[in-house]
Design a protein around this motif. Structure first.
Motif, PDB file in Angstrom:
ATOM      1  N   GLU A   1      21.691  30.589  54.468  1.00 29.29           N
ATOM      2  CA  GLU A   1      22.770  30.763  53.485  1.00 29.29           C
ATOM      3  C   GLU A   1      24.114  31.003  54.160  1.00 29.29           C
ATOM      4  O   GLU A   1      25.154  30.565  53.671  1.00 29.29           O
ATOM      5  CB  GLU A   1      22.427  31.908  52.543  1.00 29.29           C
ATOM      6  N   ALA A   2      24.102  31.646  55.315  1.00 32.37           N
ATOM      7  CA  ALA A   2      25.347  31.914  56.043  1.00 32.37           C
ATOM      8  C   ALA A   2      26.015  30.618  56.514  1.00 32.37           C
ATOM      9  O   ALA A   2      27.223  30.608  56.789  1.00 32.37           O
ATOM     10  CB  ALA A   2      25.068  32.826  57.233  1.00 32.37           C
ATOM     11  N   GLN A   3      25.245  29.536  56.586  1.00 31.06           N
ATOM     12  CA  GLN A   3      25.793  28.245  57.016  1.00 31.06           C
ATOM     13  C   GLN A   3      26.380  27.428  55.868  1.00 31.06           C
ATOM     14  O   GLN A   3      27.006  26.403  56.089  1.00 31.06           O
ATOM     15  CB  GLN A   3      24.700  27.427  57.716  1.00 31.06           C
ATOM     16  N   PHE A   4      26.176  27.873  54.624  1.00 33.46           N
ATOM     17  CA  PHE A   4      26.657  27.102  53.466  1.00 33.46           C
ATOM     18  C   PHE A   4      28.154  26.801  53.512  1.00 33.46           C
ATOM     19  O   PHE A   4      28.555  25.674  53.236  1.00 33.46           O
ATOM     20  CB  PHE A   4      26.285  27.791  52.154  1.00 33.46           C
ATOM     21  N   PRO A   5      29.018  27.770  53.860  1.00 37.81           N
ATOM     22  CA  PRO A   5      30.449  27.438  53.920  1.00 37.81           C
ATOM     23  C   PRO A   5      30.763  26.333  54.938  1.00 37.81           C
ATOM     24  O   PRO A   5      31.595  25.461  54.679  1.00 37.81           O
ATOM     25  CB  PRO A   5      31.115  28.759  54.314  1.00 37.81           C
ATOM     26  N   ALA A   6      30.076  26.345  56.069  1.00 34.99           N
ATOM     27  CA  ALA A   6      30.304  25.305  57.083  1.00 34.99           C
ATOM     28  C   ALA A   6      29.836  23.946  56.571  1.00 34.99           C
ATOM     29  O   ALA A   6      30.494  22.922  56.809  1.00 34.99           O
ATOM     30  CB  ALA A   6      29.587  25.669  58.378  1.00 34.99           C
ATOM     31  N   VAL A   7      28.713  23.920  55.857  1.00 31.36           N
ATOM     32  CA  VAL A   7      28.211  22.668  55.291  1.00 31.36           C
ATOM     33  C   VAL A   7      29.180  22.152  54.229  1.00 31.36           C
ATOM     34  O   VAL A   7      29.485  20.955  54.171  1.00 31.36           O
ATOM     35  CB  VAL A   7      26.793  22.854  54.703  1.00 31.36           C
ATOM     36  N   GLU A   8      29.683  23.050  53.391  1.00 27.47           N
ATOM     37  CA  GLU A   8      30.651  22.650  52.363  1.00 27.47           C
ATOM     38  C   GLU A   8      31.913  22.074  52.995  1.00 27.47           C
ATOM     39  O   GLU A   8      32.460  21.071  52.510  1.00 27.47           O
ATOM     40  CB  GLU A   8      30.991  23.831  51.458  1.00 27.47           C
ATOM     41  N   LEU A   9      32.388  22.686  54.079  1.00 29.03           N
ATOM     42  CA  LEU A   9      33.570  22.157  54.775  1.00 29.03           C
ATOM     43  C   LEU A   9      33.260  20.793  55.387  1.00 29.03           C
ATOM     44  O   LEU A   9      34.074  19.868  55.288  1.00 29.03           O
ATOM     45  CB  LEU A   9      34.054  23.127  55.844  1.00 29.03           C
ATOM     46  N   ASP A  10      32.089  20.652  55.998  1.00 26.34           N
ATOM     47  CA  ASP A  10      31.702  19.355  56.557  1.00 26.34           C
ATOM     48  C   ASP A  10      31.707  18.275  55.477  1.00 26.34           C
ATOM     49  O   ASP A  10      32.203  17.168  55.699  1.00 26.34           O
ATOM     50  CB  ASP A  10      30.305  19.420  57.182  1.00 26.34           C
ATOM     51  N   ASN A  11      31.160  18.594  54.315  1.00 29.61           N
ATOM     52  CA  ASN A  11      31.110  17.626  53.212  1.00 29.61           C
ATOM     53  C   ASN A  11      32.510  17.275  52.710  1.00 29.61           C
ATOM     54  O   ASN A  11      32.804  16.105  52.438  1.00 29.61           O
ATOM     55  CB  ASN A  11      30.243  18.145  52.077  1.00 29.61           C
ATOM     56  N   ALA A  12      33.369  18.276  52.571  1.00 29.64           N
ATOM     57  CA  ALA A  12      34.741  18.034  52.114  1.00 29.64           C
ATOM     58  C   ALA A  12      35.508  17.190  53.128  1.00 29.64           C
ATOM     59  O   ALA A  12      36.257  16.274  52.753  1.00 29.64           O
ATOM     60  CB  ALA A  12      35.463  19.357  51.859  1.00 29.64           C
ATOM     61  N   MET A  13      35.311  17.469  54.409  1.00 33.96           N
ATOM     62  CA  MET A  13      35.997  16.691  55.447  1.00 33.96           C
ATOM     63  C   MET A  13      35.464  15.264  55.491  1.00 33.96           C
ATOM     64  O   MET A  13      36.231  14.321  55.711  1.00 33.96           O
ATOM     65  CB  MET A  13      35.835  17.373  56.811  1.00 33.96           C
ATOM     66  N   SER A  14      34.181  15.100  55.275  1.00 36.93           N
ATOM     67  CA  SER A  14      33.610  13.757  55.233  1.00 36.93           C
ATOM     68  C   SER A  14      34.208  12.940  54.087  1.00 36.93           C
ATOM     69  O   SER A  14      34.563  11.766  54.264  1.00 36.93           O
ATOM     70  CB  SER A  14      32.093  13.839  55.088  1.00 36.93           C
ATOM     71  N   THR A  15      34.345  13.560  52.936  1.00 40.56           N
ATOM     72  CA  THR A  15      34.955  12.889  51.782  1.00 40.56           C
ATOM     73  C   THR A  15      36.404  12.525  52.088  1.00 40.56           C
ATOM     74  O   THR A  15      36.857  11.412  51.798  1.00 40.56           O
ATOM     75  CB  THR A  15      34.877  13.791  50.542  1.00 40.56           C
ATOM     76  N   LEU A  16      37.132  13.451  52.688  1.00 41.24           N
ATOM     77  CA  LEU A  16      38.533  13.214  53.050  1.00 41.24           C
ATOM     78  C   LEU A  16      38.641  12.060  54.048  1.00 41.24           C
ATOM     79  O   LEU A  16      39.470  11.161  53.882  1.00 41.24           O
ATOM     80  CB  LEU A  16      39.140  14.489  53.629  1.00 41.24           C
ATOM     81  N   ARG A  17      37.796  12.068  55.058  1.00 39.44           N
ATOM     82  CA  ARG A  17      37.846  10.992  56.068  1.00 39.44           C
ATOM     83  C   ARG A  17      37.487   9.645  55.467  1.00 39.44           C
ATOM     84  O   ARG A  17      38.058   8.620  55.847  1.00 39.44           O
ATOM     85  CB  ARG A  17      36.917  11.333  57.231  1.00 39.44           C
ATOM     86  N   THR A  18      36.546   9.631  54.538  1.00 37.66           N
ATOM     87  CA  THR A  18      36.169   8.373  53.886  1.00 37.66           C
ATOM     88  C   THR A  18      37.359   7.785  53.134  1.00 37.66           C
ATOM     89  O   THR A  18      37.645   6.585  53.239  1.00 37.66           O
ATOM     90  CB  THR A  18      34.975   8.583  52.935  1.00 37.66           C
ATOM     91  N   LYS A  19      38.069   8.630  52.379  1.00 36.21           N
ATOM     92  CA  LYS A  19      39.254   8.163  51.656  1.00 36.21           C
ATOM     93  C   LYS A  19      40.325   7.685  52.630  1.00 36.21           C
ATOM     94  O   LYS A  19      40.937   6.629  52.438  1.00 36.21           O
ATOM     95  CB  LYS A  19      39.823   9.284  50.776  1.00 36.21           C
ATOM     96  N   ARG A  20      40.555   8.476  53.672  1.00 33.11           N
ATOM     97  CA  ARG A  20      41.564   8.126  54.683  1.00 33.11           C
ATOM     98  C   ARG A  20      41.215   6.812  55.360  1.00 33.11           C
ATOM     99  O   ARG A  20      42.064   5.929  55.527  1.00 33.11           O
ATOM    100  CB  ARG A  20      41.649   9.263  55.708  1.00 33.11           C
TER     101      ARG A  20
ATOM    102  N   GLY B   1      44.369  20.402  61.445  1.00 32.87           N
ATOM    103  CA  GLY B   1      44.636  21.765  60.990  1.00 32.87           C
ATOM    104  C   GLY B   1      43.878  22.200  59.748  1.00 32.87           C
ATOM    105  O   GLY B   1      44.081  23.307  59.264  1.00 32.87           O
ATOM    106  N   ILE B   2      43.023  21.351  59.215  1.00 37.78           N
ATOM    107  CA  ILE B   2      42.275  21.731  58.011  1.00 37.78           C
ATOM    108  C   ILE B   2      41.067  22.562  58.425  1.00 37.78           C
ATOM    109  O   ILE B   2      40.243  22.125  59.230  1.00 37.78           O
ATOM    110  CB  ILE B   2      41.837  20.481  57.215  1.00 37.78           C
ATOM    111  N   THR B   3      40.977  23.758  57.862  1.00 39.29           N
ATOM    112  CA  THR B   3      39.895  24.677  58.227  1.00 39.29           C
ATOM    113  C   THR B   3      39.117  25.205  57.033  1.00 39.29           C
ATOM    114  O   THR B   3      38.160  25.951  57.212  1.00 39.29           O
ATOM    115  CB  THR B   3      40.456  25.877  59.020  1.00 39.29           C
ATOM    116  N   THR B   4      39.538  24.820  55.820  1.00 42.51           N
ATOM    117  CA  THR B   4      38.841  25.308  54.631  1.00 42.51           C
ATOM    118  C   THR B   4      38.598  24.165  53.653  1.00 42.51           C
ATOM    119  O   THR B   4      39.305  23.152  53.682  1.00 42.51           O
ATOM    120  CB  THR B   4      39.637  26.405  53.889  1.00 42.51           C
TER     121      THR B   4
ATOM    122  N   GLU C   1      20.905  20.650  55.225  1.00 35.29           N
ATOM    123  CA  GLU C   1      22.071  20.522  56.100  1.00 35.29           C
ATOM    124  C   GLU C   1      22.362  21.834  56.823  1.00 35.29           C
ATOM    125  O   GLU C   1      22.714  21.836  58.004  1.00 35.29           O
ATOM    126  CB  GLU C   1      23.308  20.075  55.318  1.00 35.29           C
ATOM    127  N   ALA C   2      22.209  22.957  56.118  1.00 36.43           N
ATOM    128  CA  ALA C   2      22.442  24.269  56.734  1.00 36.43           C
ATOM    129  C   ALA C   2      21.401  24.541  57.817  1.00 36.43           C
ATOM    130  O   ALA C   2      21.734  25.056  58.892  1.00 36.43           O
ATOM    131  CB  ALA C   2      22.420  25.361  55.674  1.00 36.43           C
TER     132      ALA C   2
END
Length: 110
Positions: free
Chosen positions: A41-60, A94-97, A4-5
């Motif tokens: 490796e520098a892209q890992f935080p962005a991938v983690e945020l993408d995954n967290a947002m995907s999970t959030l959107r799925t629940k929503r 407004g979610i950025t992390t 993903e990164a």
């Protein structure tokens, strides 16, 4: 997460990855210019945020789907339900992390 990164850097990359640890994995580049492990490796935080947002959107989206029948033309939606559904739609604003995404509290269904 490694693939993903890589795809965040080069969406057209053709690559095979063996292993899950960036420091010890083997990366085979297929007709693609190699990318350094540090850039990946520098892209890992962005991938983690993408995954967290995907999970959030799925629940929503599931919560919205559960109330879709209220929005049918033969129903009159209450103001409370209208507000609830709007709060669900706005929940990602407004979610950025990753921490913010994981800390979201969903509104209570009326």
């Amino acid at each position: 997460m490694i693939i993903e990164a890589i795809l965040k850097i080069n969406p057209n990359a053709k690559v095979n990855v063996r292993g899950n640890d960036i420091n010890s994995c083997e990366i085979e580049w297929v007709e693609t210019t190699p990318i350094s492990k540090s850039d990946i490796e520098a892209q890992f935080p962005a991938v983690e945020l993408d995954n967290a947002m995907s999970t959030l959107r799925t629940k929503r989206n599931k919560l919205l789907q559960d109330t879709d029948f209220h929005a049918l033309s033969d129903n009159t939606m209450s103001a409370e339900m209208t507000n609830y559904r709007q709060e669900l739609r706005d929940i990602t604003e407004g979610i950025t992390t990753v921490e913010q995404a994981n800390a979201v509290v969903f509104p209570t269904k009326p």
